[in-house]
Design an enzyme around this catalytic site. Sequence first.
Site, short mmCIF file in Angstrom:
data_model
loop_
_atom_site.label_atom_id
_atom_site.label_comp_id
_atom_site.label_asym_id
_atom_site.label_seq_id
_atom_site.Cartn_x
_atom_site.Cartn_y
_atom_site.Cartn_z
N GLU A 62 0.90 -1.22 -0.02
CA GLU A 62 -0.01 -0.08 0.03
C GLU A 62 0.84 1.16 -0.06
OE1 GLU A 62 -3.56 -1.99 2.61
OE2 GLU A 62 -2.52 -0.34 3.37
N GLY A 85 4.60 -0.99 2.62
CA GLY A 85 5.08 -1.92 1.75
C GLY A 85 5.72 -3.26 2.46
N SER A 86 6.83 -3.18 2.87
CA SER A 86 7.38 -4.46 3.59
C SER A 86 6.67 -4.66 4.84
CB SER A 86 8.66 -4.67 3.73
OG SER A 86 9.61 -4.34 2.57
N TRP A 105 1.92 -0.36 -6.11
CA TRP A 105 3.10 -1.01 -6.77
C TRP A 105 2.70 -2.45 -7.13
CZ3 TRP A 105 6.16 2.69 -7.52
CH2 TRP A 105 6.46 3.81 -6.73
N ILE A 106 1.42 -2.39 -7.70
CA ILE A 106 0.74 -3.66 -8.24
C ILE A 106 1.15 -3.90 -9.78
CG2 ILE A 106 -1.28 -4.98 -8.44
CD1 ILE A 106 -0.57 -4.20 -5.69
N GLN A 136 30.00 -1.89 -18.96
CA GLN A 136 31.65 -1.49 -18.89
C GLN A 136 32.52 -2.18 -20.04
OE1 GLN A 136 32.64 0.64 -17.16
NE2 GLN A 136 34.80 0.91 -17.66
N GLU A 153 9.39 -7.57 -4.03
CA GLU A 153 9.58 -8.54 -3.12
C GLU A 153 10.48 -8.50 -1.68
OE1 GLU A 153 7.36 -10.77 -3.35
OE2 GLU A 153 7.14 -11.12 -5.74
#
Length: 390
Positions: free
Chosen positions: A135, A139-140, A164-165, A343, A370
């Site tokens: 939400e 988050g976590s 963040w769906i 690089q 995740e």
Amino acid sequence: MPAGIRRSVERDLPTEESRELIALVRDIARKEIAPHAAAEEESGTFPRAAFRLLSDAGLLGLPYAAEYGGGEQPYSVYLQALEELAAARLTVGIGVSVHVLSCHALALHGTKEQRAAWLPGMLGGGLLGSYCLSEPTAGSDAAALSTKAVRDGGDWVLSGTKAWITHGGVSDFCTVLARSGGPGAKGVTAYLVPADAPGLSAAPPERKMGLKGSPTAQLHFDGVRVGDERRIGAEGEGFSLALDALDAGRLGIAACAVGLAQAALDAALDWAAERRQFGRAIGDFQGLRFLLADMATAVEAGRALYLAAARRKDAGLPYARQAAMAKLLCTDNAMKVTTDAVQVFGGYGYTSDFPVERYLREAKVLQIVEGTNQVQRMVIGRHLLGPEGR
């Protein structure tokens, strides 16, 4: 210029069936997904056709029961298939990982009647899922969810915003975690919500630095009504269901990270063999060979770690700590390998004429989704020094 020759990875596959499965995935990835990846990512095109193709081929439900349309494959095999898809296009690989995550609660914790009613369409019927946990202010910290589920007779009414769906606005169903009781972890319940439910809407997709073909959006639940038959698990059990799903989902992200890193390594190896300076291929210079050796070692180490964690899961052993370690190492390695690939290409690597700049932009998000890698370190530390470790 094409992305280069995709090298065949030596796979750890236990049966002839699994070997044929990975060969099928590799064939689809190379012929149907990889050729369109650069152009579709640049234009922000969502690969719905690719997901339909994967569904038709039985590849959207590999770790779940064959009785309901799944592939009934060990997680260690599923993750290697996921790695192949992510190497071809991360949007597709991470999309399959999220879809498998969105099926997790129903497949493992739903009743027999619930699984029979909805799983076949989710696993092999062309449907695509979203997983609605995060939400704007949670988050976590999943125990801090504020989206509410209120009983109204035989229904539940969901109100709130999820953020963040992945697949927000394009999915067909959502697994939603919402607060049905008091504060804290014990007040959260899981629901299976059809994406066309009245009152459910998507905000415009986020403008991201990478994964532009994978829509990420807020979902608004404005009095969305679902029947109690769509509640997954017991009331208040949603938090434990979410943690269980996230452990498995972290392995999916780890496999995607290894696939992306392998793609970057492949491109760098091709370039090192083709590009000439001072009268010889740049791959002949020791400094560059050492760089490539470190990149290859990082890829192999990540693959070994995610497979070791997956084997624990397949054996029914605890694997939460190993999943967090795999997610942490594989995604940090992907960031380093893609940076080093740029690089190797020198100035050319900084242009969009070659794929490595896209790989670099895509790798960054894998350290965030995740659960950020800082959260993974917290999880690992808790297992080492908490009651589990002692």
